[in-house]
Design a protein around this motif. Sequence first.
Motif, PDB file in Angstrom:
ATOM      1  N   LEU A  80     -21.767   6.842 -11.656  1.00 39.10           N
ATOM      2  CA  LEU A  80     -22.649   5.853 -10.855  1.00 39.10           C
ATOM      3  C   LEU A  80     -23.461   6.261  -9.668  1.00 39.10           C
ATOM      4  O   LEU A  80     -24.396   5.854  -9.473  1.00 39.10           O
ATOM      5  CB  LEU A  80     -21.831   4.731 -10.592  1.00 39.10           C
ATOM      6  CG  LEU A  80     -22.369   3.547  -9.791  1.00 39.10           C
ATOM      7  CD1 LEU A  80     -23.316   2.824 -10.644  1.00 39.10           C
ATOM      8  CD2 LEU A  80     -21.069   2.405  -9.703  1.00 39.10           C
ATOM      9  N   LEU A 102     -20.536   5.337 -15.794  1.00 39.08           N
ATOM     10  CA  LEU A 102     -21.208   4.347 -16.812  1.00 39.08           C
ATOM     11  C   LEU A 102     -20.929   5.016 -18.089  1.00 39.08           C
ATOM     12  O   LEU A 102     -21.967   6.011 -18.547  1.00 39.08           O
ATOM     13  CB  LEU A 102     -22.589   3.965 -16.502  1.00 39.08           C
ATOM     14  CG  LEU A 102     -22.703   3.324 -15.082  1.00 39.08           C
ATOM     15  CD1 LEU A 102     -24.062   3.187 -14.655  1.00 39.08           C
ATOM     16  CD2 LEU A 102     -21.823   2.261 -14.880  1.00 39.08           C
ATOM     17  N   LEU A 113     -18.566   0.195 -17.854  1.00 39.28           N
ATOM     18  CA  LEU A 113     -18.219   0.710 -16.472  1.00 39.28           C
ATOM     19  C   LEU A 113     -16.721   1.379 -16.692  1.00 39.28           C
ATOM     20  O   LEU A 113     -15.930   0.680 -17.557  1.00 39.28           O
ATOM     21  CB  LEU A 113     -18.039  -0.242 -15.441  1.00 39.28           C
ATOM     22  CG  LEU A 113     -17.350  -0.132 -14.110  1.00 39.28           C
ATOM     23  CD1 LEU A 113     -18.265   1.312 -13.375  1.00 39.28           C
ATOM     24  CD2 LEU A 113     -17.191  -1.242 -13.065  1.00 39.28           C
TER      25      LEU A 113
END
Length: 265
Positions: free
Chosen positions: A150, A201, A220
């Motif tokens: 991320l 991710l 996630l």
Amino acid sequence: MNKPTSKVGSTSRRAWMQRALAGASGLVLAGCDRLNESTWFPKVLEAGETLSQGVHKLVGGRRSMVQEFTTADLSPSFRGNGNTDPKSPEYRAMSLSGFATWKLEVGGLVEQANAFTLAQLKAMPARTQITRHDCVEGWSAIGQWTGVALASLLAIVKPTPEAKYIVFRCADGFKGAADEDDSPYYESIDMDDAYHPQTVLAYQLNGKPLPIANGAPLRLRVERQLGYKHAKYLTKIELVSSFADIEGGKGGYWEDRGYQWYAGI
């Protein structure tokens, strides 16, 4: 693949405290649908959340890494948590096309809002990690996740100083919720977890494209928190300074219904 941790002393103490917290969280969260209507139960949840954050700081700080495993430790199967087959026409159409038209929008309190295709995400530097997923329903599984950090996306969009949280919007909803016909799933984390190296991710599970039951095309993985924090079927990421004007104001679908916002393990 990243090597498993090997610091026996500190890791053992951390693992013991994490298991204790996970067990306590499971007991606390069981039956939330009824308990969260009481006056005392939200106070218990708040106390548990404070304890969880405090333990994370005690055993190594918010930047500490969770244990990683080897391929020999992989679970025979990895069940889907929460929703496993979104019914919306938009999602169905994207899945039939192999998610060729899917994009992840990233905006809010950023300097450069952007949208990423699955191909663009896969072209970024990837991280692979083998970790254990702990669900509040009482089950665990070890899986190998591959995806983009991320932090890599945040480096592109450049959060503004006002950004305090990352909100994840999802393609799945909960039909038949007591207060809504179809409440869309959403979750959130703070900037500490957003920049954590194990927060990814993920677009692969066990070396294969992410199955629909596990959140295709992108989900996630925030490895230091319980399973309901690991938002699936991602469609949008929004950086915000507060949850006050978002859905129920608590930072997540289940949090709006009594669950802890910080679900550390």
